[in-house]
Design an enzyme around this catalytic site. Structure first.
Site, PDB file in Angstrom:
ATOM      1  N   ASP A  80       0.796  -1.149  -0.183  1.00  0.00           N
ATOM      2  CA  ASP A  80       0.063   0.060   0.116  1.00  0.00           C
ATOM      3  C   ASP A  80       0.938   1.232   0.029  1.00  0.00           C
ATOM      4  O   ASP A  80       2.138   1.281   0.284  1.00  0.00           O
ATOM      5  CB  ASP A  80      -0.891   0.008   1.011  1.00  0.00           C
ATOM      6  CG  ASP A  80      -2.076   1.136   0.896  1.00  0.00           C
ATOM      7  OD1 ASP A  80      -2.311   1.452   0.039  1.00  0.00           O
ATOM      8  OD2 ASP A  80      -2.826   1.048   1.948  1.00  0.00           O
ATOM      9  N   LYS A  81       0.019   2.548  -0.272  1.00  0.00           N
ATOM     10  CA  LYS A  81       0.944   3.729  -0.248  1.00  0.00           C
ATOM     11  C   LYS A  81       0.016   4.461   0.530  1.00  0.00           C
ATOM     12  O   LYS A  81      -1.194   4.561   0.727  1.00  0.00           O
ATOM     13  CB  LYS A  81       0.845   4.250  -1.619  1.00  0.00           C
ATOM     14  CG  LYS A  81       1.237   5.600  -1.907  1.00  0.00           C
ATOM     15  CD  LYS A  81      -0.176   6.354  -2.249  1.00  0.00           C
ATOM     16  CE  LYS A  81       0.123   7.929  -2.483  1.00  0.00           C
ATOM     17  NZ  LYS A  81      -1.000   8.755  -2.474  1.00  0.00           N
ATOM     18  N   HIS A  82       0.919   5.397   1.324  1.00  0.00           N
ATOM     19  CA  HIS A  82      -0.037   6.744   1.793  1.00  0.00           C
ATOM     20  C   HIS A  82       0.730   7.971   1.865  1.00  0.00           C
ATOM     21  O   HIS A  82       1.980   8.135   1.823  1.00  0.00           O
ATOM     22  CB  HIS A  82       0.195   6.355   3.478  1.00  0.00           C
ATOM     23  CG  HIS A  82      -0.618   7.423   4.404  1.00  0.00           C
ATOM     24  ND1 HIS A  82      -1.781   7.523   4.384  1.00  0.00           N
ATOM     25  CD2 HIS A  82      -0.028   8.560   5.050  1.00  0.00           C
ATOM     26  CE1 HIS A  82      -2.152   8.599   5.073  1.00  0.00           C
ATOM     27  NE2 HIS A  82      -1.129   9.255   5.288  1.00  0.00           N
ATOM     28  N   SER A  83      -0.208   9.106   1.634  1.00  0.00           N
ATOM     29  CA  SER A  83       0.377  10.425   1.567  1.00  0.00           C
ATOM     30  C   SER A  83      -0.122  11.206   2.495  1.00  0.00           C
ATOM     31  O   SER A  83      -1.130  11.114   3.119  1.00  0.00           O
ATOM     32  CB  SER A  83      -0.194  11.052  -0.057  1.00  0.00           C
ATOM     33  OG  SER A  83      -0.025  12.365   0.176  1.00  0.00           O
ATOM     34  N   THR A 120      -9.202  11.032  -1.248  1.00  0.00           N
ATOM     35  CA  THR A 120      -9.251  10.137  -2.257  1.00  0.00           C
ATOM     36  C   THR A 120     -10.854   9.564  -2.360  1.00  0.00           C
ATOM     37  O   THR A 120     -11.320   9.339  -3.393  1.00  0.00           O
ATOM     38  CB  THR A 120      -8.592   8.978  -2.006  1.00  0.00           C
ATOM     39  OG1 THR A 120      -7.091   9.439  -1.962  1.00  0.00           O
ATOM     40  CG2 THR A 120      -8.422   7.735  -2.980  1.00  0.00           C
ATOM     41  N   ARG A 168      -7.591  14.840  18.970  1.00  0.00           N
ATOM     42  CA  ARG A 168      -6.490  15.748  18.566  1.00  0.00           C
ATOM     43  C   ARG A 168      -7.129  16.837  17.684  1.00  0.00           C
ATOM     44  O   ARG A 168      -6.732  18.021  17.765  1.00  0.00           O
ATOM     45  CB  ARG A 168      -5.803  14.827  17.759  1.00  0.00           C
ATOM     46  CG  ARG A 168      -5.045  13.817  18.360  1.00  0.00           C
ATOM     47  CD  ARG A 168      -4.229  12.772  17.553  1.00  0.00           C
ATOM     48  NE  ARG A 168      -3.379  13.614  16.480  1.00  0.00           N
ATOM     49  CZ  ARG A 168      -3.513  13.159  15.262  1.00  0.00           C
ATOM     50  NH1 ARG A 168      -3.870  12.003  14.827  1.00  0.00           N
ATOM     51  NH2 ARG A 168      -2.627  13.643  14.475  1.00  0.00           N
ATOM     52  N   SER A 183      -1.579   7.125  14.178  1.00  0.00           N
ATOM     53  CA  SER A 183      -2.735   7.368  13.612  1.00  0.00           C
ATOM     54  C   SER A 183      -2.567   6.851  12.143  1.00  0.00           C
ATOM     55  O   SER A 183      -3.329   5.902  11.760  1.00  0.00           O
ATOM     56  CB  SER A 183      -3.210   8.660  13.623  1.00  0.00           C
ATOM     57  OG  SER A 183      -4.321   9.062  12.579  1.00  0.00           O
ATOM     58  N   LYS A 188      -2.777   1.165   8.547  1.00  0.00           N
ATOM     59  CA  LYS A 188      -2.139   0.469   7.742  1.00  0.00           C
ATOM     60  C   LYS A 188      -1.652  -0.882   8.060  1.00  0.00           C
ATOM     61  O   LYS A 188      -1.733  -1.736   7.138  1.00  0.00           O
ATOM     62  CB  LYS A 188      -0.921   1.355   7.203  1.00  0.00           C
ATOM     63  CG  LYS A 188      -1.005   2.712   6.401  1.00  0.00           C
ATOM     64  CD  LYS A 188      -2.241   2.387   5.026  1.00  0.00           C
ATOM     65  CE  LYS A 188      -2.390   3.825   4.354  1.00  0.00           C
ATOM     66  NZ  LYS A 188      -3.118   3.425   3.210  1.00  0.00           N
TER      67      LYS A 188
END
Length: 438
Positions: A80-83, A120, A168, A183, A188
């Protein structure tokens, strides 16, 4: 036996909680035995004193374990990818199907836009019928059959994070590296990943605007993910201008489809370049490429051959969208009622862009949200955004506004002009990829 008061007293003194105490607190967040006041005190104490690298790993693992953890039996790596978020960043929609076309499986759990950054899930919902809310069993079936699925998180994924995230937001502790790391990674890790690539933004449109802060976050994320058992690396990438030439939900889907279907010079633009770089890293991490350069070639090939577009079409159809979306996407996407080209007051080269302001303009047009429950207009936003170093004049506008009404479009025109700094000298364009970590 742990209790919230003892843990909070330790944190207030600057002492580090034990692993057992962090697990207890995470479970208390998930099940409700920790009050909102205690959760807020915890967030503030962590923001003030920090947890250290071991504490970050422990909190991430603890929050992961409060909910369902997906398990996979597939004939390829689960990646997977996270931005960390930006403006005009629709990489995920190209990268997930491209990775799947290269033999990876991508269970991408994404979020909605909040503040100046796009989400997204909102972008995907510009596709008629696309359903981002699916049962975990259906999610796993679609990933197994198609190779990827991009959906929202179920209530069973890292419930402690949902509780702490909300606290938060109202306690001014959103920018804590320890809490950001836990978080992002708890969700993930709950997805059962074998490898993860992170895109950490820096620049005028990023949450971490300063390069040093972005680098610190990237190092914390990579170290914590690897400490939790997931092969991970990160690219620190530039957000001193929107990544794509559009910002807005349906407008960014157009950018995605232009890359996937090979329209014009789309593969030579920053959106495709960053997608290919991130994909190359991830294929190497997942064992599907000899190294990042080999992986980049495989990702580019999957896009050029149309394999990634085919996977994207299958994913859209499986999640309720049109079966012929890839073939007929220009007819399937909604459009704004009004379009206005905004020209500069004088000709010049784009020397700087207030990217955050551009994102905020999209929100003001109705294309984003300041509160989680805000409704959004999927059609509005900005397109044809001028790039750093580009010359603008009476024939080349700064951008095109897509609005629900002419009044709404005119209301943001002055701020759109303010977002661009022009020069008649040589403009130095920053590199797209600032640093690699991992």
């Amino acid at each position: 036996m742990s209790d919230a008061r003892t843990i909070l007293e330790k944190l207030r003194r600057g002492d580090r909680p034990t692993e057992a105490e962090l697990y207890w607190f995470a479970e208390g967040l998930a099940c409700g035995t920790v009050s909102d006041a205690q959760a807020g005190a915890f967030a503030m104490a962590v923001c003030t004193h920090g947890l250290g690298s071991d504490g970050r790993v422990q909190l991430t693992n603890a929050m992961t374990e409060t909910g369902q953890r997906l398990k996979w039996r597939l004939d390829g790596p689960v990646v997977d990818k996270h931005s960390t978020g930006g403006v005009g960043d629709c990489v995920s929609l190209i990268l997930a199907p491209a990775l799947a076309a290269c033999g990876a499986f991508v269970p991408m759990i994404s979020g909605r836009g909040l503040g100046h950054t796009g989400g997204t899930l909102d972008k995907l919902e510009a596709i008629p019928g696309y359903n981002t809310d699916v049962h975990p069993d259906d999610f796993q079936d679609i990933v197994a059959d198609v190779g990827c699925a991009i959906v929202g998180a179920s209530a069973d994924i890292a419930p402690a994070d949902k509780r702490l995230y909300a606290v938060r937001d109202v306690t001014g502790t959103v920018d804590s590296i320890d809490l950001i790391t836990a978080s992002i990674l708890s969700k993930k890790m709950a997805s059962g990943l074998e490898a993860l690539i992170l895109d950490v933004k820096t620049g005028s449109g990023a949450f971490m605007a300063e390069p040093g802060a972005a680098l610190d976050l990237a190092q914390a994320l990579v170290g914590t993910a690897q400490g939790a058992g997931c092969m991970t690396s990160a690219l620190v990438s530039d957000m001193n201008q929107p990544l794509a030439a559009s910002a807005g939900n349906a407008l960014e889907i157009i950018e995605v489809m232009e890359v996937l279907t090979g329209s014009g010079d789309a593969l030579d633009q920053n959106l495709a370049k960053l997608t290919i770089a991130l994909g190359g890293e991830l294929l190497a991490l997942g064992g599907l490429a000899a190294d990042a350069a080999d992986g980049e070639g495989r990702i580019r090939g999957a896009i050029e051959r149309g394999d990634a577009a085919s996977v994207f079409g299958d994913m859209v159809a499986e999640l309720g969208g049109p079966a012929d979306f890839v073939e007929r996407w220009p007819d399937r996407l909604p459009a704004a009622r009004v379009m206005l080209d905004i020209h500069p007051s004088a000709a010049g080269q784009i020397a700087a862009v207030d990217t955050r302001m551009l994102g905020e303009i999209v929100v003001r047009l109705g294309g984003g949200r300041m509160r989680a429950k805000d409704r959004i207009d999927l059609t509005v936003g900005l397109s044809d955004i001028a790039r750093l170093g580009e010359t603008v004049d009476n024939s080349r506008p700064l951008a095109r506004i897509h609005a629900a009404t002419e009044e709404a479009g005119r209301a943001v025109a002055a701020d759109l002009r303010k977002a661009f700094t022009l020069s008649d000298g040589v403009v130095e364009v920053p590199p797209l990829i600032v640093e690699r970590i991992g």
